[in-house]
Design a protein around this motif. Structure first.
Motif: not given
Length: 228
Positions: A140-147, A153-158, A163-167
């Motif tokens: 998730v941290h990497a996705l914010y870096g990309r943004r 990132p695509a919505q599917e990636e978010w 979901s994985a981070a919450r689990d």
């Protein structure tokens, strides 16, 4: 968003910054800001409830109203709300005023929210190292870096990453709870005084972490790019 255009704080909004500040300062002076109280009950409310009450009475729980009223994204309103409930009491009383004061007129507030979460999920933030080292949190941290860099990132990636981070966080919390229960069982013979000292130290560390989070958000808001 306002009429499909980008939000700009207190630009073409229903309420000016001066009016918003006057209202929330009035609530702070009247001591109507209360934690764990509800959005607006019996003449008192939380940060969001008091901020909205003077302009939309009866709709104090609608974080989405921050967008047309103030040009502040709903996500940022929810952050303000959450931090108000978690900050130590004295700081919570000043927090809603600090929050509005920190926002420059004309600011685009999407970018600072992204930078805030990027920091929060990093090792520089107040999260435990064990949490920031989780692969799912790093994703998730990497996705914010990309943004932030302009690669949205695509919505599917978010969706998949969150979901994985919450689990992962839930599983880590369960493990921590088991460890805490075992530690408590082994430490049942500890004195009440020592238990009280440990509890106080733990609460102080928690308060310090939330103060750090609040201060970082204010720093990013003050540095927001504006159109003026």
């Amino acid at each position: 968003m306002q009429d499909g255009t980008a939000l700009r704080a207190f630009v073409d909004t229903e309420v000016t910054k001066e009016a918003a500040l006057a209202a929330i300062r009035g609530h702070a002076a009247a001591d109507t800001l209360l934690q764990q109280h509800g959005y607006w009950e019996e003449g008192k409310g939380c940060a969001v409830g008091c901020t909205l009450h003077d302009f939309r009475p009866g709709e104090e729980s609608s974080h989405a109203l921050y967008e047309p009223l103030f040009g502040i994204p709903e996500e940022l309103a929810r952050l303000e709300d959450n931090l108000f409930e978690q900050l130590p009491g004295d700081r919570a009383k000043t927090w809603p005023v600090e929050f509005i004061e920190a926002i420059p007129v004309g600011a685009d507030l999407i970018a600072p929210v992204d930078r805030f979460f990027h920091w929060l999920l990093s090792e520089e933030g107040p999260m435990a190292k064990a949490e920031t080292e989780l692969a799912e949190v790093k994703a998730v941290h990497a996705l914010y870096g990309r943004r932030i860099s302009g690669d949205e990132p695509a919505q599917e990636e978010w969706d998949a990453a969150w979901s994985a981070a919450r689990d992962a966080a839930r599983d880590a919390a369960r493990s921590a709870a088991r460890d805490a229960a075992w530690s408590a069982a082994r430490s049942a013979a500890r004195s009440a005084a020592r238990d009280a000292a440990w509890s106080a130290a733990r609460d102080a560390a928690r308060d310090a972490a939330y103060v750090k989070i609040a201060d970082k958000l204010l720093e990013l808001l003050r540095a927001s790019a504006t159109t003026e």
